[in-house]
Design a protein around this motif. Structure first.
Motif, mmCIF file in Angstrom:
data_model
loop_
_atom_site.group_PDB
_atom_site.id
_atom_site.type_symbol
_atom_site.label_atom_id
_atom_site.label_comp_id
_atom_site.label_asym_id
_atom_site.label_seq_id
_atom_site.Cartn_x
_atom_site.Cartn_y
_atom_site.Cartn_z
ATOM 1 N N LEU A 77 0.851 -1.196 0.000
ATOM 2 C CA LEU A 77 0.000 0.000 0.000
ATOM 3 C C LEU A 77 0.885 1.243 0.000
ATOM 4 N N VAL A 78 0.863 1.941 -1.127
ATOM 5 C CA VAL A 78 1.718 3.106 -1.320
ATOM 6 C C VAL A 78 0.857 4.286 -1.763
ATOM 7 N N VAL A 79 1.195 5.473 -1.259
ATOM 8 C CA VAL A 79 0.536 6.705 -1.678
ATOM 9 C C VAL A 79 1.540 7.503 -2.500
ATOM 10 N N TYR A 80 1.108 7.904 -3.692
ATOM 11 C CA TYR A 80 1.927 8.755 -4.544
ATOM 12 C C TYR A 80 1.359 10.167 -4.505
ATOM 13 N N LEU A 81 2.220 11.123 -4.276
ATOM 14 C CA LEU A 81 1.825 12.525 -4.190
ATOM 15 C C LEU A 81 2.274 13.256 -5.439
ATOM 16 N N PHE A 82 1.361 14.009 -6.024
ATOM 17 C CA PHE A 82 1.666 14.800 -7.205
ATOM 18 C C PHE A 82 1.313 16.252 -6.913
ATOM 19 N N GLY A 83 2.318 17.094 -6.817
ATOM 20 C CA GLY A 83 2.101 18.521 -6.617
ATOM 21 C C GLY A 83 1.922 19.190 -7.962
ATOM 22 N N THR A 84 0.837 19.938 -8.108
ATOM 23 C CA THR A 84 0.544 20.595 -9.376
ATOM 24 C C THR A 84 1.243 21.948 -9.461
ATOM 25 N N PRO A 85 1.514 22.419 -10.662
ATOM 26 C CA PRO A 85 2.037 23.782 -10.796
ATOM 27 C C PRO A 85 0.930 24.786 -10.474
ATOM 28 N N GLY A 86 1.304 25.915 -9.890
ATOM 29 C CA GLY A 86 0.317 26.881 -9.444
ATOM 30 C C GLY A 86 -0.084 27.943 -10.441
ATOM 31 N N GLN A 87 0.786 28.260 -11.392
ATOM 32 C CA GLN A 87 0.472 29.343 -12.324
ATOM 33 C C GLN A 87 -0.449 28.873 -13.436
ATOM 34 N N GLU A 88 -1.309 29.762 -13.868
ATOM 35 C CA GLU A 88 -2.305 29.456 -14.896
ATOM 36 C C GLU A 88 -1.660 28.912 -16.173
ATOM 37 N N ARG A 89 -0.507 29.414 -16.538
ATOM 38 C CA ARG A 89 0.100 28.978 -17.803
ATOM 39 C C ARG A 89 0.543 27.514 -17.780
ATOM 40 N N PHE A 90 0.567 26.892 -16.586
ATOM 41 C CA PHE A 90 0.929 25.482 -16.479
ATOM 42 C C PHE A 90 -0.270 24.583 -16.168
#
Length: 190
Positions: A77-90
């Motif tokens: 059981l593993v959790v993968y974390l994905f942080g999104t880019p914050g700026q609109e252009r991304f």
């Protein structure tokens, strides 16, 4: 004949979202058991007039694709974390990153609360369970959880938590709240 039963491994995917400079990269780094993969680039002249540095004047880098971290709960059981880019252009990256996600954490900075509206809207429109984590910088929290809920026009069932994304214990509490909320949401949908 002896048979060996084995569980199939389970991987959970969680997104970390929010506006520019709210602490997404910091949260992933605080809780990941591995050195996080970061796609940070130095802020450049291209961001002048585009990136709003009000409240985060000391910020020198930005995520241009994603942050990635991992938490092993137990064998299989593993959790993968994905942080999104914050700026609109991304934001074009968000659809790919969110595919198959159990839920999301929307980090809010009360100094710039409107910056998390796009994240809240994104997850609401897609029916993705999410929690709002109010990042209390240096213990500073000028607004109550109820004030944040009202300002963001959140449904009563969306958890709003106070946290310090730099602290592993605080980040862990946010992750637990998200998983519990996601499971309740999924159970009520069935």
């Amino acid at each position: 004949m002896d048979s060996v039963l084995s569980e199939d491994p389970v991987a959970l995917k969680i997104l970390i979202a929010g506006g520019f400079g709210v602490g997404k990269t910091t949260l992933v780094g605080a809780i990941s058991e591995i050195k996080p993969l970061r796609t940070e680039e130095v802020l450049s002249d291209r961001g002048i007039g585009v990136d709003d540095l009000d409240g985060v004047e000391a910020k020198t880098t930005t995520t241009v694709a994603m942050d990635f971290g991992r938490i092993t709960i137990r064998d299989g059981l593993v959790v993968y974390l994905f942080g999104t880019p914050g700026q609109e252009r991304f934001w074009f990256m968000w659809d790919e990153l969110s595919y198959g996600a159990l839920g999301a954490v929307v980090i809010a900075d009360t100094r710039r609360l409107t910056d998390c509206f796009p994240s809240v809207d994104y997850f609401e429109q897609r029916g993705t369970p999410f929690v709002v984590a109010v990042n209390c910088f240096d213990g500073d929290n000028p607004h109550s959880v109820d004030d944040v809920r009202i300002a963001l026009d959140l449904d009563d069932d969306v958890p709003v938590l106070l946290c310090d994304v730099r602290r592993r214990t605080s980040a862990k509490e946010v992750m637990i709240a998200l998983v519990e909320h996601s499971l309740r949401t999924l159970a009520s949908a069935n």
